[in-house]
Design a protein around this motif. Structure first.
Motif, PDB file in Angstrom:
ATOM      1  N   ARG A 193       0.831  -1.203   0.000  1.00  0.00           N
ATOM      2  CA  ARG A 193       0.000   0.000   0.000  1.00  0.00           C
ATOM      3  C   ARG A 193       0.868   1.258   0.000  1.00  0.00           C
ATOM      4  O   ARG A 193       0.604   2.213  -0.740  1.00  0.00           O
ATOM      5  CB  ARG A 193      -0.917  -0.006   1.223  1.00  0.00           C
ATOM      6  CG  ARG A 193      -1.849   1.197   1.298  1.00  0.00           C
ATOM      7  CD  ARG A 193      -2.689   1.140   2.552  1.00  0.00           C
ATOM      8  NE  ARG A 193      -3.603   2.283   2.644  1.00  0.00           N
ATOM      9  CZ  ARG A 193      -4.358   2.561   3.697  1.00  0.00           C
ATOM     10  NH1 ARG A 193      -4.334   1.749   4.748  1.00  0.00           N
ATOM     11  NH2 ARG A 193      -5.152   3.609   3.693  1.00  0.00           N
ATOM     12  N   ARG A 196       2.409   1.711  -3.468  1.00  0.00           N
ATOM     13  CA  ARG A 196       1.481   2.289  -4.441  1.00  0.00           C
ATOM     14  C   ARG A 196       1.297   3.779  -4.221  1.00  0.00           C
ATOM     15  O   ARG A 196       1.390   4.581  -5.154  1.00  0.00           O
ATOM     16  CB  ARG A 196       0.120   1.582  -4.356  1.00  0.00           C
ATOM     17  CG  ARG A 196       0.100   0.163  -4.903  1.00  0.00           C
ATOM     18  CD  ARG A 196      -1.326  -0.331  -5.062  1.00  0.00           C
ATOM     19  NE  ARG A 196      -2.051  -0.304  -3.789  1.00  0.00           N
ATOM     20  CZ  ARG A 196      -2.081  -1.308  -2.923  1.00  0.00           C
ATOM     21  NH1 ARG A 196      -1.410  -2.419  -3.173  1.00  0.00           N
ATOM     22  NH2 ARG A 196      -2.789  -1.213  -1.806  1.00  0.00           N
ATOM     23  N   ARG A 197       1.027   4.162  -2.988  1.00  0.00           N
ATOM     24  CA  ARG A 197       0.700   5.561  -2.708  1.00  0.00           C
ATOM     25  C   ARG A 197       1.917   6.482  -2.794  1.00  0.00           C
ATOM     26  O   ARG A 197       1.854   7.558  -3.388  1.00  0.00           O
ATOM     27  CB  ARG A 197       0.052   5.666  -1.325  1.00  0.00           C
ATOM     28  CG  ARG A 197      -1.327   5.039  -1.249  1.00  0.00           C
ATOM     29  CD  ARG A 197      -2.005   5.340   0.061  1.00  0.00           C
ATOM     30  NE  ARG A 197      -3.397   4.915   0.075  1.00  0.00           N
ATOM     31  CZ  ARG A 197      -4.245   5.148   1.066  1.00  0.00           C
ATOM     32  NH1 ARG A 197      -3.830   5.809   2.143  1.00  0.00           N
ATOM     33  NH2 ARG A 197      -5.498   4.732   1.007  1.00  0.00           N
ATOM     34  N   ARG A 198       3.015   6.059  -2.191  1.00  0.00           N
ATOM     35  CA  ARG A 198       4.171   6.957  -2.124  1.00  0.00           C
ATOM     36  C   ARG A 198       4.837   7.110  -3.482  1.00  0.00           C
ATOM     37  O   ARG A 198       5.244   8.209  -3.863  1.00  0.00           O
ATOM     38  CB  ARG A 198       5.176   6.434  -1.095  1.00  0.00           C
ATOM     39  CG  ARG A 198       6.277   7.415  -0.754  1.00  0.00           C
ATOM     40  CD  ARG A 198       6.778   7.133   0.620  1.00  0.00           C
ATOM     41  NE  ARG A 198       7.858   7.991   1.048  1.00  0.00           N
ATOM     42  CZ  ARG A 198       8.372   7.972   2.269  1.00  0.00           C
ATOM     43  NH1 ARG A 198       7.896   7.120   3.177  1.00  0.00           N
ATOM     44  NH2 ARG A 198       9.353   8.776   2.599  1.00  0.00           N
TER      45      ARG A 198
END
Length: 278
Positions: A193, A196-198
């Motif tokens: 997660r 993906r976000r960073r």
């Protein structure tokens, strides 16, 4: 960071503003690795005559395959990676030549620009004076370069000083053949997660998109510098098969890996090959 060799030290000194001419050239014939961070106060366009070079700026990693040139404006910090490559660099004094692009880029080199850069080697940047022939020639050459700057090729990968993203990029580059999100996350110590976000927040692209670009970058370099088969290259960079590499490569460049290699070999690397801009 490899130290500057004696071969390159003298031309680097000549690149500074105290050069007595408005434009000139430097030829690099690199067998051992040449790599060093530097900047100069002249505009530079460097053409890969043979082999495949790489150039890094603080924000971008550029691939410089044969038949392309790197545009590096004055003042931009950069580090070339030259190994088993021959390049011609042309330098322009900003006080004498105006160019529209203030950031680095990779541009295709059509035959007219290729031949002009080769001809320009008769006027090295370290010479002591200008003459009317050199001035007229470099003015014409600068005009061709300005036109080509409108056709930037998508031969770059973003880089970052974010420690997590930087480590993800490094791990990915070292494991192209078998890179998986789960393995990257274990190596860097983050969750999928966070990956993906960073990654998307910092670089504006997903890790999967970055992986695909990195694999295509490496495939292009191997196609123009090795004798590996397309199938071997596909395996080395992480595509499941030669056909999978061919589909991705064609979508990126407009031609198959075999066609790219054949065209390069048929003309000793001097043809014009332009990746799709979309």
């Amino acid at each position: 960071m490899t130290a500057v060799t004696a071969v390159t030290a003298a031309p680097l000194i000549a690149m500074r503003r105290h050069a007595t001419v408005a434009a000139g050239t430097v030829e690099h014939h690199a067998t051992d690795v040449i790599s060093y961070w530097h900047r100069h106060d002249l505009h530079e366009i460097e053409y890969a005559v043979s082999g495949c070079a790489e150039i890094r700026t603080p924000t971008t990693h550029y691939l410089l395959p044969p038949s392309y040139a790197a545009w590096v404006p004055a003042g931009v910090e950069h580090a070339p990676l030259l190994r088993d490559v021959t390049t011609i660099a042309v330098f322009f004094d900003p006080a004498a030549f105006d160019f529209p692009r203030a950031r680095a880029a990779i541009i295709p080199v059509p035959p007219v620009l290729r031949e002009m850069m080769r001809y320009a080697t008769r006027w090295p940047i370290g010479r002591t004076h200008d003459d009317a022939e050199a001035s007229g020639f470099f003015t014409a050459l600068a005009g061709v370069v300005r036109r080509q700057l409108a056709y930037e090729a998508p031969l770059s990968l973003p880089v970052s000083d974010d420690p997590v993203v930087r480590d993800v990029i490094a791990y990915t580059a070292a494991h192209l053949a078998d890179a998986r999100a789960a393995a990257v996350c274990r190596a860097v110590g983050i969750s999928e997660r966070v990956l993906r976000r960073r990654f998307a927040a910092v670089l504006g692209q997903t890790w999967q998109e970055h992986l695909q670009q990195a694999r295509l970058f490496r495939a292009m370099a191997l196609l123009s510098t090795s004798t590996m088969s397309v199938g071997q290259i596909a395996a080395a960079v992480g595509f499941g098969s030669a056909s999978a590499l061919a589909r991705a490569f064609r979508a990126w460049t407009g031609e198959t890996p075999s066609a790219y290699r054949d065209r390069y070999l048929a003309t000793d690397g001097t043809n014009e090959m332009t990746p799709n801009r979309g």
